[in-house]
Enzyme design. Sequence first.
Site, PDB file in Angstrom:
ATOM      1  N   TYR A  55      14.271 114.300 -20.223  1.00 18.48           N
ATOM      2  CA  TYR A  55      13.907 114.299 -18.814  1.00 18.48           C
ATOM      3  C   TYR A  55      14.889 115.120 -17.980  1.00 18.48           C
ATOM      4  O   TYR A  55      16.056 114.747 -17.820  1.00 18.48           O
ATOM      5  CB  TYR A  55      13.854 112.877 -18.261  1.00 18.48           C
ATOM      6  CG  TYR A  55      12.924 111.946 -19.011  1.00 18.48           C
ATOM      7  CD1 TYR A  55      11.873 112.432 -19.787  1.00 18.48           C
ATOM      8  CD2 TYR A  55      13.076 110.559 -18.932  1.00 18.48           C
ATOM      9  CE1 TYR A  55      11.022 111.580 -20.468  1.00 18.48           C
ATOM     10  CE2 TYR A  55      12.225 109.704 -19.598  1.00 18.48           C
ATOM     11  CZ  TYR A  55      11.205 110.219 -20.378  1.00 18.48           C
ATOM     12  OH  TYR A  55      10.363 109.369 -21.054  1.00 18.48           O
ATOM     13  N   HIS A 121      12.153 109.646 -29.752  1.00 17.16           N
ATOM     14  CA  HIS A 121      11.162 110.009 -28.739  1.00 17.16           C
ATOM     15  C   HIS A 121       9.865 110.525 -29.367  1.00 17.16           C
ATOM     16  O   HIS A 121       8.767 110.241 -28.879  1.00 17.16           O
ATOM     17  CB  HIS A 121      11.764 111.069 -27.815  1.00 17.16           C
ATOM     18  CG  HIS A 121      11.150 111.130 -26.464  1.00 17.16           C
ATOM     19  ND1 HIS A 121      11.783 111.714 -25.391  1.00 17.16           N
ATOM     20  CD2 HIS A 121       9.965 110.697 -25.983  1.00 17.16           C
ATOM     21  CE1 HIS A 121      11.010 111.625 -24.311  1.00 17.16           C
ATOM     22  NE2 HIS A 121       9.898 111.025 -24.662  1.00 17.16           N
ATOM     23  N   GLY A 205      -0.927 107.962 -12.135  1.00 11.73           N
ATOM     24  CA  GLY A 205      -1.274 107.976 -10.723  1.00 11.73           C
ATOM     25  C   GLY A 205      -2.740 107.747 -10.438  1.00 11.73           C
ATOM     26  O   GLY A 205      -3.102 107.346  -9.325  1.00 11.73           O
TER      27      GLY A 205
END
Length: 331
Positions: A55, A121, A205
């Site tokens: 990130y 990850h 979202g």
Amino acid sequence: MQQRTLGPFQVGAIGLGCMNLSHAYGVPPAPEQAEALLRRALDLGVTHFDTAALYGFGANETLLGRVLAPYRSRFTLASKCGMTGVDGKRVIDGRPQTLKRTCEEALRRLQTEVIDLYYLHRWDRQVPIEDSVGALAELVSEGKIRAIGLSEVSAATLRRAHAVHPVVAVQTEYSLWTRNAEIAVLEACRELGVAFVAFSPVGRGFLAGALTTPAQVAAFDARDIRRAMPRFAGEAFAANLRLLEGYLALAREAGCTPAQLALAWLLQRGEHILPIPGTTRIDHLEENLQAGEIRLDGDLVARLDTLINRHTVSGPRYAAATQAEIDTEEF
């Protein structure tokens, strides 16, 4: 906030995914805004913060270290290795020596002596999962990490890894509109006593109800990863928008916001499920955390499941190239 088990830790049922403070959804917030949000999360009792070397190519770990290091004893810290930025490009590398080097770098950025939960990850298919997990097991023995997690893996890969060293958490996308975990890995986690950490629990979202027109998607920043996601493109997005009216009506019936409805639904799917919504806004942070107080009745849940599920959502969650990099089961 209600508490849930994350390996050897007890944490708030809703954690904070920190990715979009530095990465993925366009221009990150100003440093002072990101710092204020992290401090507010602590004040509100968040005890599970999730970051990764990827990130911001280290920027997110650096941010958390700068802001949260003085309060290190108050929360469980999760980060990830095996996918990082190299010369400005995202690289998947699960070789033991790479994972160990990444951990040392993460410890410095996070300003801590130990990372509580360290995930692989992505599984690097060029490296046997047993080798990558074996390297993480050595980091446990050395006291540099406390527990091992995996991200975006299948039930079969989880079982192979778990045979090498106990895996305490699997992190994968899971929400009303992304149900791949229900094929096998969610149940495998339950059987093995592994926590399931749900990222993007509000559908990137979409389930917050704020994306209501194609024009909004067209206006996404060039660096917004949703630009490459089929569900947000063309006819698929137009079809998905048709789900919103019914979904918003169910949120009103439940007496909560759309985002809270998505999170409450997840929390009721199982005690081993821990969502980690991300946000850049304090008002959204506060809204998300209040979802832990919401209880949905069975009839409303059934109508939710009928409205939004793998058959009614249009488009795969990832483009083909990205999908090829992950190990999760697909319908």
